[in-house]
Every structure is written in structure tokens, then in C-alpha cells.
Scaffold this motif. Structure first.
Motif, PDB file in Angstrom:
ATOM      1  N   GLU A   1       1.028  -1.521  -0.017  1.00  0.00           N
ATOM      2  CA  GLU A   1       0.148   0.462  -0.013  1.00  0.00           C
ATOM      3  C   GLU A   1       0.900   1.261  -0.162  1.00  0.00           C
ATOM      4  O   GLU A   1       0.772   2.524  -0.637  1.00  0.00           O
ATOM      5  CB  GLU A   1      -1.400   0.499   1.315  1.00  0.00           C
ATOM      6  CG  GLU A   1      -1.948   1.134   1.372  1.00  0.00           C
ATOM      7  CD  GLU A   1      -3.161   0.888   2.233  1.00  0.00           C
ATOM      8  OE1 GLU A   1      -2.465   0.294   3.311  1.00  0.00           O
ATOM      9  OE2 GLU A   1      -3.899   1.670   2.217  1.00  0.00           O
ATOM     10  N   GLY A   2       2.381   1.326   0.781  1.00  0.00           N
ATOM     11  CA  GLY A   2       2.852   2.431   0.794  1.00  0.00           C
ATOM     12  C   GLY A   2       4.091   2.316  -0.176  1.00  0.00           C
ATOM     13  O   GLY A   2       4.970   2.925  -0.055  1.00  0.00           O
ATOM     14  N   GLY A   3       3.464   1.325  -1.077  1.00  0.00           N
ATOM     15  CA  GLY A   3       4.706   1.296  -2.793  1.00  0.00           C
ATOM     16  C   GLY A   3       5.656   1.349  -2.733  1.00  0.00           C
ATOM     17  O   GLY A   3       6.648   1.864  -3.141  1.00  0.00           O
ATOM     18  N   ARG A   4       5.895  -0.369  -1.638  1.00  0.00           N
ATOM     19  CA  ARG A   4       7.422   0.078  -1.501  1.00  0.00           C
ATOM     20  C   ARG A   4       7.716  -1.151  -2.266  1.00  0.00           C
ATOM     21  O   ARG A   4       6.752  -1.922  -2.316  1.00  0.00           O
ATOM     22  CB  ARG A   4       7.996  -0.253   0.275  1.00  0.00           C
ATOM     23  CG  ARG A   4       7.466   1.147   1.173  1.00  0.00           C
ATOM     24  CD  ARG A   4       7.931   1.599   0.924  1.00  0.00           C
ATOM     25  NE  ARG A   4       8.149   3.370   1.970  1.00  0.00           N
ATOM     26  CZ  ARG A   4       8.714   4.672   1.888  1.00  0.00           C
ATOM     27  NH1 ARG A   4       9.923   4.685   1.733  1.00  0.00           N
ATOM     28  NH2 ARG A   4       8.138   4.979   2.485  1.00  0.00           N
ATOM     29  N   THR A   5       9.096  -1.678  -2.451  1.00  0.00           N
ATOM     30  CA  THR A   5       9.641  -2.876  -3.260  1.00  0.00           C
ATOM     31  C   THR A   5      10.694  -3.545  -3.179  1.00  0.00           C
ATOM     32  O   THR A   5      11.508  -2.444  -2.363  1.00  0.00           O
ATOM     33  CB  THR A   5       8.773  -2.537  -5.230  1.00  0.00           C
ATOM     34  OG1 THR A   5       9.635  -4.199  -5.261  1.00  0.00           O
ATOM     35  CG2 THR A   5      10.000  -1.637  -5.663  1.00  0.00           C
ATOM     36  N   GLY A   6      10.759  -4.760  -3.299  1.00  0.00           N
ATOM     37  CA  GLY A   6      11.822  -5.093  -2.740  1.00  0.00           C
ATOM     38  C   GLY A   6      12.375  -5.432  -1.298  1.00  0.00           C
ATOM     39  O   GLY A   6      13.913  -4.947  -1.579  1.00  0.00           O
ATOM     40  N   LEU A   7      11.137  -5.347  -0.400  1.00  0.00           N
ATOM     41  CA  LEU A   7      11.522  -5.582   0.219  1.00  0.00           C
ATOM     42  C   LEU A   7      11.541  -6.909   1.334  1.00  0.00           C
ATOM     43  O   LEU A   7       9.862  -7.523   0.724  1.00  0.00           O
ATOM     44  CB  LEU A   7      10.691  -4.674   1.125  1.00  0.00           C
ATOM     45  CG  LEU A   7      11.593  -3.225   1.292  1.00  0.00           C
ATOM     46  CD1 LEU A   7      10.396  -2.327   1.917  1.00  0.00           C
ATOM     47  CD2 LEU A   7      12.549  -2.493   1.278  1.00  0.00           C
ATOM     48  N   VAL A   8      11.857  -7.831   2.266  1.00  0.00           N
ATOM     49  CA  VAL A   8      11.422  -8.206   3.045  1.00  0.00           C
ATOM     50  C   VAL A   8      10.607  -7.756   3.861  1.00  0.00           C
ATOM     51  O   VAL A   8      11.115  -6.606   4.965  1.00  0.00           O
ATOM     52  CB  VAL A   8      12.254  -9.175   3.605  1.00  0.00           C
ATOM     53  CG1 VAL A   8      13.488  -8.555   4.545  1.00  0.00           C
ATOM     54  CG2 VAL A   8      11.348 -10.577   4.066  1.00  0.00           C
ATOM     55  N   ALA A   9       9.597  -8.169   4.371  1.00  0.00           N
ATOM     56  CA  ALA A   9       8.493  -7.731   5.881  1.00  0.00           C
ATOM     57  C   ALA A   9       9.535  -8.660   7.351  1.00  0.00           C
ATOM     58  O   ALA A   9       9.832  -9.315   7.192  1.00  0.00           O
ATOM     59  CB  ALA A   9       7.162  -8.346   6.145  1.00  0.00           C
ATOM     60  N   THR A  10       9.476  -7.076   8.036  1.00  0.00           N
ATOM     61  CA  THR A  10      10.289  -7.589   9.507  1.00  0.00           C
ATOM     62  C   THR A  10       9.488  -7.008   9.911  1.00  0.00           C
ATOM     63  O   THR A  10       8.311  -6.576  10.281  1.00  0.00           O
ATOM     64  CB  THR A  10      12.004  -6.746   8.894  1.00  0.00           C
ATOM     65  OG1 THR A  10      11.047  -5.111   9.086  1.00  0.00           O
ATOM     66  CG2 THR A  10      12.568  -7.498   7.728  1.00  0.00           C
TER      67      THR A  10
END
Lengths: 569, 569
Positions: free
Chosen positions: A468-477
């Protein structure tokens, strides 16, 4: 929706309640505990229930090989981690209508269903028009555009339940240009704003590659990884633990402790227990700390000390003889699935066999002259059945399938021979009645512990929020996991921050570094301090089965408790 | 003490509380659940807490072979059952000072510690001067006069815990005149008023023989049996269930159900699960009812239908092929440990091998010509490793050790061959990736369920009461087990009532009849009605781990629920 506390939990409960009668035919023969767990409402950090803002950290590097990783991820490299933070005038989530896909990748781990239900609840509670698609039977489902739409009716029976069967899983890697084309097609057809990849280190590496690819293609689809693996080797200063580990080690610990009590009750059997964990020995270490076996072999230590198969065999035989002189012809020994691969001599033999057998099958007497002296000696000292397994069972690349070796049976045979020889030499005489066990599949799909239920449900929400926040290439932590969920800090770290370059199938590739047991870490330190006292006593500890009610329902595994790094600024 | 409600529970709790700090060194590293279970107070029928009287039933017969059983038990045969009943002017217990011995016999079963703590609390709460001796490491401890005195301090850490390790166990049978002499000596030295034998069918037969012997010798020592076995085959119209069965089947059911979820999540493995239970298939039947596998083989049915190894192999292959045509190359199959012994062809082969190998070891090519045509064919069709096992591993009597056959691996190999042949013949093609499992030792020493805690604690009290009441040659019984403990009816049935004559080692001997799965019984009826629907679906049921808290903590296994005979007058 700004600054409004969402009543997501209430809505879900109502939806669930309504459905539990609506889907009564399907759930007719559910066990009482299954039903009770459907009604469990996972604990969530309060910040995920309302409107929130974002806090960004500092730009990041990779774990190693910065320039090469940058080359692979020109668009994603270096981005900062983000954290969901109280809304203090900063940018705020607004309940966008989102179209999101979710996929399960690799072996199952307890809690996967809660990542999905957490993701669904996040999306649904923010905007009733959002849509969640579940790709069927793993990443191959994305390639084949094989999916179902996940709604409350479909999700409800899987809330807080074990298994990956709501949509299934597989081990497909998205690698070839043709596969990428198919993925693009699917993502465009479904008009996906985001894709959540639930998987282990390799799957998360694949998630990063997909994320980079979509950015490069100027496609809107964001990719968020979720850290899964019962083996516990997807763990670092950013990811405190992978989900599923907590539940799996509790299942194995109960079983091992039952065998300890069996050993000391019947006083006649040596239980050799192989535990899952091929690349790393976290499971074995945790189970040892929980149950206090007479011996636990840690692959990383075997490797560091360069212990050969013969040396390990002798050390086990020493223990058996020592206990036998005390009249104790029983005990418990733990070993990790990947043990033999950590031994330098076995490793060398396997490399040579791979080379020799590359051209096709050969008989043993053709193989032996081609081996180095050391490997030839080892090969000839192996139990015949194991030697045969090594030469016959090979993977599609022609390699020896070390994972198929039942190392608890190998060690039992090696130790039996060693004891016979000692007896012949008049050195020792003892009654040796071994029983092999392998605990692996039993822990992958078990009912998730409250910890894994809460953690996964929170991961699912976090993944939704990141998209939703438009983030990409991240791992949820989720950080501060050893504290209560009300104090958890949620966000996402760049997948690249965990990467280095490794050589796989003769090529340099970017991968997420596997976490091995840290021989200087707290868990191993405590183990190595205590294990001496476990050898000759029967200090077996009984953690018992996972409790979902009562005072210890929210307990957390020892590894996480002792090693969680609370380093978030 | 007449008509006075004893405050035994309060006393115990106090004693326990005081001790939990007194023994803090020993219990320092107990798990939280272990600690919590120490504080659990088992539920007891109220009648055992106060003064009570006795009610006698009608004189009894034996299960069969009345005249011969009478010959073996001239003093005990025919005695009536007794029940502890409200005190209405009849004889009343008076809190005698008693000296009692207790012994654990045979394989461990969850709840054994509670029989002992229940017995201790009964004796101690009625008369502080009573003494309880625990014979060490099984009946051999009686012969060797090897014992400890059991007091609260010694018992406390074992309350509601799994295992038999408080005093250990073995499989010694008291048979020879020399052994009887030694037993007499021990019993006289310790001046025992009573001896409680906690064991399975054979151990309880031995208890009856001891009881008869003491009466014949005019010794005062009363002998009371307590029905133990996880296999569930010590069960009849008098004994509703043996203790330990409830816990063990719950442990196995959880594991099997986890494999079911694993099968349907990863969609690529066939799990072959062998479950403990050599003489009878109660465990397999119960686990099937709890988990809904695709197939469960029941030994008693195989025997009744005279199914050969080939037929069973083919029926499994049929299932695998049928599911493969639906794209389902996965599933779960259950089999009891004793499966192959129920097959007429294997049974015949084993009898012939015992005969042929009586003179000593022979090579396979020497054996084959001596076998009948049918057995020779079967022997040659066995996987080489299994054939070797059959001829090499023999027990002290020279007999083939059928129990050592890993029948899940045997079936996997047989089915693999069958599938290969069908493929060769162009009949079927399917991917078959089998994984063998054996669940046995994991269930014998696990933390007892609330049911087993309550049942065993009540059995211990009952055994104490029967000795105090001067009864001998009885098995302690608890009736109406499916009702709440407050409604349980306790007492003792003559051990002879469960006996008939069987041929063992070439001799006619009195034994307690083993209960096989009743193919006309309620549990099997439900199984055979439902199993058709489990074959091709994945209706796996997930009972989850044993819960010691919360709404399902007092659940009872399905077999007992469906077959408990409430026939006490």
C-alpha cells in the motif's frame, strides 16, 4: 480513514462467526482444537490497526560484494529500510484499492496460512474493494496464471491452521526469459499492484529479482518477501527469525524428550535422532537446549573442527562405552540432516564421486581405483548399503544425493562396527541396541504456535502495508519479537541488504546469505557450557506438547530468546 | 475415620507446595509445562476420598477353559468382583497401617507415575505410618530385593509426568521355582501386605499366578494388577481401557495429521506410517478415525479376509494409481506394526523358516529348496534386504524376529516393484515418492493426557483400597470412564475372569486374552463406513497436540467413547 482506529478485528470476528455456520458442511468433522483455533484472534501491534505514517532508515549496503550486487539490482540497491510509525503529520496510508497476489514457495512451514489471512484482513479492512489472488501450487502458478481469488469464505477454514494447502506450494524458480515473460503477462492480466512471496532464502532472492525486473520494466507491481523456513537459516541482523521455526522445534523437542524418558524408563535403547536442517543446525541446537540429550552433533562445529566421519564415529562410541561402564546402555543422540556434508572427508569423497560418475554409472570396483587414497579408504569403510546409495541415487545434474543418506542409520552402522572392533581388541564390551529416528515432515505442517500465529498474521499485515505504501524489493520484518506483540516494530528491509555473491552450478549469482549456527553466539555458548553435564547423566528436559491455552501458550523458543538482536534504531 | 471426608487432596497439595521449594535444586531446569503439570491435581471419584464400604458382585467364571483355569487357580477361581460403594452400615475401611510394594512391568505407558502417586496418596492419607516400596527396574527388582522407599519427596517430581523412570521397568517373568523362592524371601523381608503389579496382559497373568501362590503359601501378601498398555489390547467387558492408550494415540494422531497436511501442501509424497501395536491394531484404527488417512490397514481385517502380502501390495498400488489419474501423487497410509503377521502367506513362510533354521544358519539358496512352493515364491519375491533380515535376525529361541521387520519399508519396496511392473505392462504410469515413518517410542513416555492422569491416579487409589480391603488376585478397574470422574465406579475384577488357555512355547498356559480389533464393533463399523470417502479426497482431520489447559483438555479418545461398555450392574 485518517486517524481512525479500524475495527478490523471485530469485523473479522463477525465475518468468521457468520461463516462458521455458512460453511458448516465443510467444517462438520473438524476436530475440537481445529475449531477452537479458528476462533483464535492473533495479537497484532496496535499501530497496524489504525492510520499510520512511515519512518525511513539510512541507505543500505549488501552483506558483501557490494559492486556486483549493485550490478544485479541497479534500481533497488541501496534503498533504506522503512518502518511503520505513528502518524505525526507525515505521509499517511489512505486505504487504497489494491490488487495483490500471494504465492507460497518451497517446503511448508507452520504459519503460512496466517500470513495469507493477515494480508487479506489488512487489505479488506482498509478497503472492501481490494482483491487478493492466491497463485496455485507455488511460483509455477504465476507462470501458468493459475490462481484463485481469496475471500473470507475461502480463508476462514485455514485461520491459525498448519499446512500450505490453501493454495499449495512448489519449488519453481523464475529464471528464464520465457518464465519472466509469462510472469509479466499474468501480472498485467490481473493488474497487480503487488505480489507477496512467502518463502525461504532462495525464494526471497527470487522475489528481489522479480522486484528489480518490474521496476526496470516500469511495471507498477511491487514485490514484498516474507521470511519462511523451519530450518531457521533465514535469519540475520534484520530478520530476527523465519516463521515456522518456533512451531517446528517445539514439535521435535516434544518427541525427542519423549525418547529421553523412554531411554531412562526401559534402560536398553540408544535413540539416534536425525532432525531436519540440511544447511544449518539451528533445529538440532534448539532441540538440544530444550531436551538435554546425551550428545548433539552440530554440523557447523564438525566443520570448524574438521571432524571426519571416523572421528565422529569414535566420539559416539566413546560416549556409549563410557556410559556402559556406568551400567547405562541407553541414551539419546541428536544430529542434523546435513551432518555428513559438514565433514571434510565425506565432502571430498562426494566431490570425487560427482566427478567420476559424471560420465554415467560405474560399478564399485571400477570406482575405487579412481578415488584418492583417503576417499578410497572412506568409501570402502562405509556400510555397503550407504556406499550403494552414494553411487546409485543421483540428482538430475548427476550429483550424489547426499540428502537421501539416512545419516542416523549410517552412524548406527559405523558405531556398531567400531564397537565390535573394540570388543575384538578387548577394549570394551557393551550392549548396544540402537533405534533410528528422523523428525522432519512431522513439524512442517503442524498447528502453528501462538507465537507463529501472531508473527505471521503481523507479517501478512506488514506485507500489505508495504505494498500500500508503494514499497518494493523489501522483506517484511517484525522486530523486538521477544517482547509482547504490542511492542513489536514492523516494517521492511531491502532484500539486497542480506545478499552476497555465491557460486551455484558454476555461476556467480546473488543470493541471500544463509545463517549458519554461530559458534560464538549465545545459544551455542550455553549449549557448549551445559553439554558436558548431559553426557553421563540423564538430565532429560521435557518441554511437552505445544499448548494453545493456559500460562505457557505464548512461550517463545530458546534460540530466539537468546539471540534476538534488538538493534533497530 | 469413619464417615469422615478425608482432606487428602489438600494435604497432598500442601505437601507438594512445600516440596516444590524444598527440591528446588533438582527441579531447577524443569520446563514451564513440566512445572505446571506438577501442580495439576487429578480428578478422583469422591467415594475414594472418604470412608466407604464394599459391594460384591456374583461369583465369576473364566473367559474360556473354565476347568483348566480352575486347576491353575484353585484358591482364586470364581471369586466375585468387588466395588467400592457408599458406606451404608456394611464393612468400612479403617485406615490400616500397610506395607505395600509396587512394580512396573513391560514397556512404558503414559500415566504409570500417576498410578504410583495415586497409590502413595491413598496409603499416606489414610495412615501416615503406611509404607510404599518401589521395586527397581521391573519384576527383577522383586527377585533381587532391589527397591527404594517411596515418599512424597521422591514422588513429587514425577506427578503427572510421562515415563516409567521413577523406579524403572523390565520384562522379567516370575516363573521358575527359584524365582518364586526369591520373591517369597523379599516379600517376607519387607513384610508386605500387598503388591501392586502395573503391567500388560502377560504381567497381569503373572500377577494372578503370584496372588494364587501367596494364598497357597498362606502368606498375607495380596496382589492387585493395574491394566497398562498403549496398544489397547488389554481391554474387555471388565476393563474399559488400559492406561496410556489415550495419550499415545493422541501423540500419534497429531503426527499423522501433520503428515496429511504435508502431503496436501507439497503434493508430492506418499507417507507410509507404521504405528505401534503388534498383536492388535487398535492404535491404527483410532489414529485413522482421528486423522482420516487415504488408507489404513487393520491387521484383524487382513487376517479375516486372508489377504496375502501380494494382495495388500496390489490394493495399495491400486489406490496410488487411482489417485495418480486424478493428478494426486501423494497420500497417507497407516499400518500396524504387526501387519505382516496377520497375513496367512507370511505367517506360513515364517513358520517354515523357524522350522528350517532351527538347526542353525543357512544361506538363502539352501533355504529355498526346503520351502513349500507357495512360501518359496513369496520368499523369492521379497526385497533382498527383508529376506536377509528374516533369515539372520532370530530371537533367543531361534525364531524369526518378525517385529524387527520394518513393514512400512517392506510395503514401499513391494509397491514400487508392483508399480514398475504395471508401467512395463503399459497399465499405469505415476510418480511414486514414498517416505517411511514409524511412530512408536514417541508415544510411550509422553506427558499423560488429563484423562490418563485422572484414570491412573484413580487406579492407584483403587489398588490401595483393594489391598486395604484384603482383596487379592484382582485387577483394579474403573467403570463409566466416558463419564466425568465424579461418576466413575471403582473396584476390582478377578484376573481369572479374563483368562483362557493358550499354547505358548509348546505348552498350554493360562493367559489373559488379548483384545483384538472387533470387526463388528462400533469403532471399526464407523471406520469402514467412512474410509471409502477418504481414499480419493484429502479429508485429513487435524486433532492437534494434546492440550492440558482449555476447553478440550479433558477429551477422551474415540475408541473408548464408541466402545466403552457400561455394563456394571
Amino acid at each position: 480513514m485518517e486517524n481512525t482506529q479500524l475495527n478490523g478485528d471485530v469485523n473479522h470476528r463477525k465475518a468468521g462467526r457468520a461463516l462458521s455456520s455458512a460453511v458448516s458442511v465443510t467444517v462438520a468433522d473438524l476436530s475440537p482444537l481445529h475449531r477452537a483455533r479458528l476462533e483464535y484472534f492473533p495479537r497484532l501491534p496496535p499501530i497496524l490497526k489504525g492510520a499510520f505514517g512511515w519512518r525511513e532508515g539510512e541507505p543500505t549496503n549488501s552483506a558483501d560484494d557490494a559492486e556486483e550486487i549493485k550490478g544485479y539490482f541497479p534500481n533497488l540497491y541501496g534503498q533504506p529500510p522503512v518502518f511503520i510509525a505513528p502518524n505525526r503529520g507525515g505521509p499517511v496510508t489512505i486505504g487504497k484499492t489494491l490488487r495483490v497476489g500471494v504465492v507460497l514457495s518451497g517446503g511448508p512451514a507452520p504459519g503460512g496460512h496466517n500470513v495469507i489471512s493477515g494480508l487479506f484482513d489488512y487489505l479488506y479492512n482498509r478497503n472492501r474493494d481490494s482483491v487478493l489472488f492466491g497463485f496455485l501450487n507455488g511460483p509455477s502458478g504465476i507462470i501458468k496464471n493459475n490462481y484463485v481469488q481469496l475471500d473470507e469464505e475461502r480463508i476462514y477454514p485455514y485461520r491459525n491452521q498448519g499446512g500450505f494447502h490453501i493454495i499449495g506450494s512448489d519449488r519453481t524458480k523464475i529464471e528464464t526469459p520465457e518464465q519472466f515473460e509469462k510472469v509479466d503477462e499474468t501480472v498485467r492480466k490481473l493488474d497487480l499492484d503487488g505480489l507477496v512471496v512467502i518463502g525461504g532464502d532462495d525464494s526471497n532472492t527470487n522475489a528481489a529479482i522479480l522486484a528489480e525486473h518490474f521496476v526496470a520494466q516500469k511495471m507498477k507491481t511491487k514485490v514484498i518477501g516474507v521470511p519462511k523456513t523451519i530450518d531457521g537459516d533465514l535469519r540475520n541482523e534484520f530478520v530476527e527469525t523465519s516463521f515456522g521455526f518456533d512451531t517446528a522445534v517445539k514439535v521435535y523437542s516434544e518427541l525427542v524428550s519423549n525418547l529421553g524418558y523412554d531411554a531412562i524408563s526401559a534402560k536398553k535403547s540408544w535413540h539416534f535422532c536425525r532432525l531436519m536442517g540440511r544447511s544449518a543446525s539451528h533445529i538440532t541446537l534448539e532441540v538440544a537446549l530444550q531436551t538435554h540429550p546425551n550428545m548433539a552433533l552440530i554440523g557447523e562445529e564438525v566443520m570448524e573442527k574438521k571432524q571426519t566421519l571416523t572421528q565422529v564415529t569414535r566420539s559416539i562410541a566413546d560416549l556409549i562405552v563410557e556410559r556402559a561402564t556406568m551400567g547405562k546402555n541407553f541414551g539419546v543422540i541428536l544430529l542434523p540432516e546435513g551432518l555428513v556434508e559438514f565433514m571434510p572427508d565425506v565432502d571430498k569423497l562426494i566431490l570425487e564421486l560427482n566427478e567420476i560418475l559424471a560420465g554415467g554409472h560405474l560399478e564399485e570396483d571400477q570406482i575405487i581405483p579412481k578415488l584418492t587414497e583417503q576417499s578410497s579408504y572412506l568409501f570402502r569403510s562405509l556400510p555397503p548399503l550407504i556406499a550403494k546409495q552414494l553411487t546409485l541415487d543421483r540428482d538430475p545434474h548427476g550429483n550424489v544425493q547426499v540428502s537421501k543418506i539416512e545419516s542416523e542409520r549410517l552412524l548406527i552402522q559405523m558405531v556398531s562396527e567400531e564397537l565390535k572392533e573394540r570388543k575384538k581388541a578387548g577394549l570394551a564390551s557393551c550392549s548396544f541396541s540402537p533405534i533410528p529416528h528422523f523428525f522432519g515432515y512431522e513439524g512442517r505442517c503442524s498447528l502453528p504456535s501462538n507465537f507463529d500465529c501472531n508473527y505471521c498474521y503481523t507479517l501478512g499485515h506488514t506485507a500489505g502495508a508495504l505494498i500500500e505504501g508503494g514499497r518494493t524489493g523489501l522483506v517484511a520484518t517484525v522486530r523486538h519479537l521477544t517482547k509482547s506483540p504490542e511492542q513489536w516494530v514492523v516494517g521492511g528491509y531491502p532484500l539486497t541488504v542480506m545478499m552476497d555473491i555465491e557460486r551455484r552450478k558454476g555461476k556467480n549469482v546473488p543470493v541471500i546469505k544463509k545463517a549458519l549456527v554461530d559458534l560464538k553466539g549465545e545459544a551455542f555458548r550455553i549449549f557448549s557450557e551445559q553439554r558436558g553435564s548431559w553426557r553421563l547423566t540423564e538430565d532429560y528436559r521435557c518441554p511437552g506438547p505445544i499448548q494453545h491455552f493456559g500460562p505457557m501458550a505464548d512461550s517463545i523458543n530458546f534460540t530466539l530468546m537468546s539471540e534476538a538482536r534488538d538493534t533497530v534504531a
